[in-house]
Design an enzyme around this catalytic site. Structure first.
Site, PDB file in Angstrom:
ATOM      1  N   HIS A  20      62.688  58.098  50.237  1.00 55.06           N
ATOM      2  CA  HIS A  20      62.987  57.286  51.251  1.00 55.06           C
ATOM      3  C   HIS A  20      61.779  57.191  52.201  1.00 55.06           C
ATOM      4  CE1 HIS A  20      65.480  54.611  54.107  1.00 55.06           C
ATOM      5  NE2 HIS A  20      64.883  53.939  53.304  1.00 55.06           N
ATOM      6  N   ASP A  28      42.009  47.760  45.847  1.00 50.49           N
ATOM      7  CA  ASP A  28      40.979  47.495  45.182  1.00 50.49           C
ATOM      8  C   ASP A  28      39.851  48.659  44.707  1.00 50.49           C
ATOM      9  OD1 ASP A  28      39.274  47.608  47.464  1.00 50.49           O
ATOM     10  OD2 ASP A  28      39.826  45.503  47.838  1.00 50.49           O
ATOM     11  N   HIS A 101      42.659  44.975  58.767  1.00 56.80           N
ATOM     12  CA  HIS A 101      41.903  45.646  57.764  1.00 56.80           C
ATOM     13  C   HIS A 101      41.879  47.119  58.043  1.00 56.80           C
ATOM     14  CE1 HIS A 101      40.676  46.604  53.793  1.00 56.80           C
ATOM     15  NE2 HIS A 101      39.226  46.913  54.138  1.00 56.80           N
ATOM     16  N   TYR A 123      40.192  42.648  49.735  1.00 54.18           N
ATOM     17  CA  TYR A 123      41.466  42.672  50.544  1.00 54.18           C
ATOM     18  C   TYR A 123      42.596  42.644  49.576  1.00 54.18           C
ATOM     19  CZ  TYR A 123      38.303  41.738  54.332  1.00 54.18           C
ATOM     20  OH  TYR A 123      37.104  41.778  55.153  1.00 54.18           O
ATOM     21  N   CYS A 124      42.674  43.009  48.127  1.00 55.88           N
ATOM     22  CA  CYS A 124      43.493  43.016  47.281  1.00 55.88           C
ATOM     23  C   CYS A 124      43.913  44.423  47.290  1.00 55.88           C
ATOM     24  CB  CYS A 124      43.136  42.681  45.811  1.00 55.88           C
ATOM     25  SG  CYS A 124      42.603  40.992  45.532  1.00 55.88           S
ATOM     26  N   ASN A 125      44.813  44.648  48.295  1.00 57.57           N
ATOM     27  CA  ASN A 125      45.325  45.939  48.813  1.00 57.57           C
ATOM     28  C   ASN A 125      46.858  45.797  49.522  1.00 57.57           C
ATOM     29  OD1 ASN A 125      42.707  47.413  48.662  1.00 57.57           O
ATOM     30  ND2 ASN A 125      42.278  46.191  50.414  1.00 57.57           N
TER      31      ASN A 125
END
Length: 134
Positions: A20, A28, A101, A123-125
């Site tokens: 947890h 990316d 970012h 920015y595909c994170n």
């Protein structure tokens, strides 16, 4: 052979070992990996595997309490954001936190691992924070 969608040994091991509050980043191809953070490198070539497909497979096995995104995704990646919104509406991603970012990269230092995809769209994170199933 496993019956679930996730076949990658390193990624299966990681998810099975999460507690947890543990943090996993799916990124990316260009996301930097901080020193000391495990890298699970799935990237084969530009776009393979892509960010969204990788995230969906991870979510098929990982209980997520919350997630974080860089604010820049709103302007730069509306298609990926649309999919993330759908997953969030389904309850798969929990609470959403928005960061710059730079803040995202600082938070990634806390990750148990960073999963590098072949995604070449900026920015595909996403940061995923593990939840519990009970």
């Amino acid at each position: 052979m496993k019956k679930t969608p996730l076949l990658n040994v390193a990624l299966s091991r990681l998810i099975a070992s999460l507690g947890h509050g543990d943090v996993v980043v799916i990124g990316d191809a260009g996301l930097p990996v901080p020193p000391g953070v495990e890298l699970i490198d799935l990237a084969l070539t530009h776009g393979v595997p892509d960010f969204v497909s990788t995230l969906k497979v991870v979510l098929s096995e990982m209980q997520v309490e919350s997630h974080a995104l860089a604010k820049e995704i709103f302007d730069k990646q509306p298609t990926a954001l649309s999919t993330l919104d759908e997953l969030n509406d389904e309850g798969s991603l929990g609470r959403r936190d928005l960061l710059s970012h730079e803040q995202f990269k600082v938070l990634s230092r806390q990750a148990r691992a960073i999963v590098r995809t072949g995604e070449c769209q900026p920015y595909c994170n996403i940061v995923l924070v593990a939840g519990v199933t009970f």
